[in-house]
Enzyme design. Structure first.
Site, short mmCIF file in Angstrom:
data_model
loop_
_atom_site.label_atom_id
_atom_site.label_comp_id
_atom_site.label_asym_id
_atom_site.label_seq_id
_atom_site.Cartn_x
_atom_site.Cartn_y
_atom_site.Cartn_z
N LYS A 22 -5.94 -19.33 -20.98
CA LYS A 22 -5.71 -18.09 -21.72
C LYS A 22 -6.57 -16.95 -21.22
O LYS A 22 -6.09 -15.82 -21.04
CB LYS A 22 -5.96 -18.31 -23.21
CG LYS A 22 -5.75 -17.04 -24.03
CD LYS A 22 -5.78 -17.30 -25.52
CE LYS A 22 -7.16 -17.61 -26.03
NZ LYS A 22 -7.23 -17.58 -27.51
N GLY A 80 -15.16 -27.04 -31.53
CA GLY A 80 -15.54 -25.89 -32.34
C GLY A 80 -16.43 -24.92 -31.59
O GLY A 80 -16.99 -25.22 -30.53
N GLY A 104 -14.08 -14.81 -24.44
CA GLY A 104 -13.37 -14.44 -23.23
C GLY A 104 -12.01 -13.84 -23.46
O GLY A 104 -11.41 -13.27 -22.55
N ASN A 226 -3.89 -14.07 -28.44
CA ASN A 226 -3.51 -15.46 -28.64
C ASN A 226 -2.07 -15.77 -28.25
O ASN A 226 -1.66 -16.92 -28.28
CB ASN A 226 -3.72 -15.84 -30.11
CG ASN A 226 -5.18 -15.78 -30.50
OD1 ASN A 226 -6.01 -16.50 -29.95
ND2 ASN A 226 -5.51 -14.92 -31.44
N LYS A 333 0.38 -0.67 5.39
CA LYS A 333 -0.41 -1.88 5.11
C LYS A 333 -1.50 -2.01 6.16
O LYS A 333 -1.24 -2.00 7.35
CB LYS A 333 0.52 -3.10 5.13
CG LYS A 333 -0.14 -4.41 4.66
CD LYS A 333 -0.78 -5.20 5.77
CE LYS A 333 0.21 -5.72 6.77
NZ LYS A 333 -0.48 -6.60 7.81
N HIS A 345 9.11 9.64 6.41
CA HIS A 345 10.37 9.05 5.97
C HIS A 345 10.59 7.65 6.52
O HIS A 345 10.40 7.41 7.70
CB HIS A 345 11.60 9.87 6.42
CG HIS A 345 11.36 11.32 6.63
ND1 HIS A 345 11.45 12.23 5.61
CD2 HIS A 345 11.04 12.03 7.74
CE1 HIS A 345 11.20 13.45 6.09
NE2 HIS A 345 10.94 13.35 7.37
N TYR A 369 4.09 -8.46 13.88
CA TYR A 369 4.03 -9.91 13.64
C TYR A 369 4.92 -10.63 14.65
O TYR A 369 6.11 -10.33 14.77
CB TYR A 369 4.48 -10.19 12.21
CG TYR A 369 4.37 -11.63 11.78
CD1 TYR A 369 3.20 -12.36 11.98
CD2 TYR A 369 5.43 -12.25 11.13
CE1 TYR A 369 3.10 -13.67 11.57
CE2 TYR A 369 5.35 -13.57 10.70
CZ TYR A 369 4.18 -14.27 10.93
OH TYR A 369 4.08 -15.58 10.51
N THR A 405 13.33 9.55 20.91
CA THR A 405 14.06 8.90 19.83
C THR A 405 14.71 7.60 20.30
O THR A 405 15.29 7.54 21.38
CB THR A 405 15.15 9.85 19.31
OG1 THR A 405 14.53 11.00 18.76
CG2 THR A 405 16.00 9.18 18.25
#
Length: 450
Positions: A22, A80, A104, A226, A333, A345, A369, A405
């Site tokens: 949680k 507890g 927490g 919760n 990136k 663009h 890559y 181009t």
């Protein structure tokens, strides 16, 4: 006097219906546990102890990633809250300062609240954090006599007069370490669930003649999570607060309710954020920048005067220098974009550096890559990249270079040189008409067959 934090993070969180512990569910991209740790960090704790249970290894990793000096201890059986705090006993052996117990899954505590708790500790042996509840419901009531906390009364045991009390128990406390563990040692489990409750230390302390008080905060600070619904509500509260803080700091949010911020987002004054912008973790935007609509930023740095978007994506490692421009449908990136450079663009720039004043034409791709490894593309200053250029890394283009181009660049380009690499155009008279006739005939033939 030095302070230690004990943060309880052992609960499974059954109502979250998740394999993730949680306390690791995120609010604004940061785990709830991290929010609690950052809240406690204002006290400059000498020691921080995280009590983990369910998913302990994942909790340990998150805690140490935030604070490598933290100690993570294991509560093997969830018996507890008093039992949970007691698991920190060995980690705090010999510690003579105050212990502040946090949860927490309570991510919104404010620094001044914790500071007021420690201030109250100077004149009281035990300090409980309470809040004025809009709807007290089944919270435990704090029964006060002046500034003295007489007792905590659970709802089912409260009289009608006590149920009318709106000052409720949050479960957080501050106490001298030696005193706290002595009180916990006296807590029993003679109750329906057979658990050791931390709230019992108030009654024990009173019986021992110790001075006990309660400090009040607003209810939102004690909000616990919760369920998924609670998580969504908590995230909404964080976003509302974070947006308000940015507005107060001089940031323009054109449609504040549509901007999503991370817990660590930093934005300088006079920056303009247009609608529907998402900030992931690790983003810094300097003063005077503009982030246009529908952009997504994560792990990046945007310098003064830069413009991003609309519909741009900055991924981790993107570094934009002053007055750089990143336009629509551009992804950056792990790349440095130099001062005044433009990538306006339909472009992917990954694992690259672009020098000042360079212009990257529409449709340019850094082919970084090879299927196994990533390679870098280096573009110098004042370079002009023609539209639809493929830059096959590793490759370097010197200052002042140009690509025609449609060029596929596979070799380095010298400064001031023009790179041109494309198939020579041929125009074949009447070939288009004949080709269309053939294709239409095939289509008609297939239609007859069906």
């Amino acid at each position: 006097m030095s302070t230690a934090l004990v943060i309880l993070a052992a609960g499974k969180g059954t109502r979250m219906k998740s394999d993730l512990p949680k306390v690791l569910h995120p609010i604004a991209h940061a785990p709830m546990l991290v929010h609690a740790m950052r809240a406690g960090a204002v006290l400059e704790p000498a020691r921080t102890v995280i009590v983990a249970g369910h998913g302990a290894e994942a909790v340990r990793a998150a805690a140490l990633d935030e604070d490598e000096g933290a100690t993570v201890v294991l509560q093997e059986e969830q018996l507890g809250t008093a039992h949970a705090v007691d698991q920190a006993r060995a980690a705090l052996e010999g510690f003579e300062g105050d212990v502040v117990v946090l949860y927490g899954d309570t991510p919104f505590l404010q620094p001044d609240t914790l500071e007021r708790m420690l201030a109250a500790r100077k004149t009281h042996d035990l300090v409980i954090l309470g809040f004025e509840a809009a709807d007290p419901a089944r919270y435990g009531r704090l029964v006060m006599q002046g500034d003295s906390l007489e007792r905590i009364v659970e709802f089912k045991e409260a009289t009608e007069q006590e149920r009318a009390i709106r000052f409720c128990n949050s479960g957080l406390l501050a106490c001298n370490a030696e005193t706290l563990f002595a009180l916990i040692a006296a807590v029993g489990n003679n109750n329906a669930s057979g658990e050791y409750y931390l709230t019992d230390v108030v009654e024990i302390a009173r019986k021992q003649g110790l001075a006990v008080t309660a400090v009040a905060c607003d209810e939102a600070q004690t909000l616990g999570v919760n369920s998924r619904a609670d998580l969504a509500a908590a995230d909404a509260i964080f976003q509302t607060r974070a947006r308000a803080e940015l507005l107060d700091l001089g940031v323009t949010l054109m449609a504040p309710e549509t901007v999503y911020l991370a817990a660590d987002t930093v934005i300088g004054r006079d920056t303009v954020i247009e609608p529907n912008v998402v900030f992931g973790p690790g983003v810094t935007v300097e003063s005077g920048a503009t982030i246009r609509a529908f952009s997504h930023l994560e792990g990046c740095h945007v310098s003064r005067g830069a413009v991003v978007g609309p519909y741009a994506r900055l991924r981790p490692g993107a570094e934009l220098a002053e007055n750089a421009r990143i336009g629509n449908f551009v992804e950056i990136k792990n790349a440095e974009i130099g001062e005044g450079a433009k990538v306006n663009h339909l472009t992917y720039i990954g694992d690259a550096s672009i020098g000042a004043g360079s212009n990257i034409g529409a449709g340019t791709i850094t082919c970084n890559y090879d299927g196994v490894m990533k390679h870098r593309t280096t573009i110098g200053a004042n370079v002009f990249i023609g539209s639809n250029t493929m830059l096959v890394a590793p490759v370097t283009l010197g200052d002042g270079a140009m690509t025609a181009t449609g060029t596929v660049v596979t070799r380095d380009v010298e400064p001031d040189a023009l790179a041109k690499a494309r198939v020579k155009q041929e125009n074949k008279p009447d070939r288009a008409r004949k080709l269309f006739e053939m294709l239409r005939a095939k289509k008609a033939s297939k239609q007859k067959e069906t």
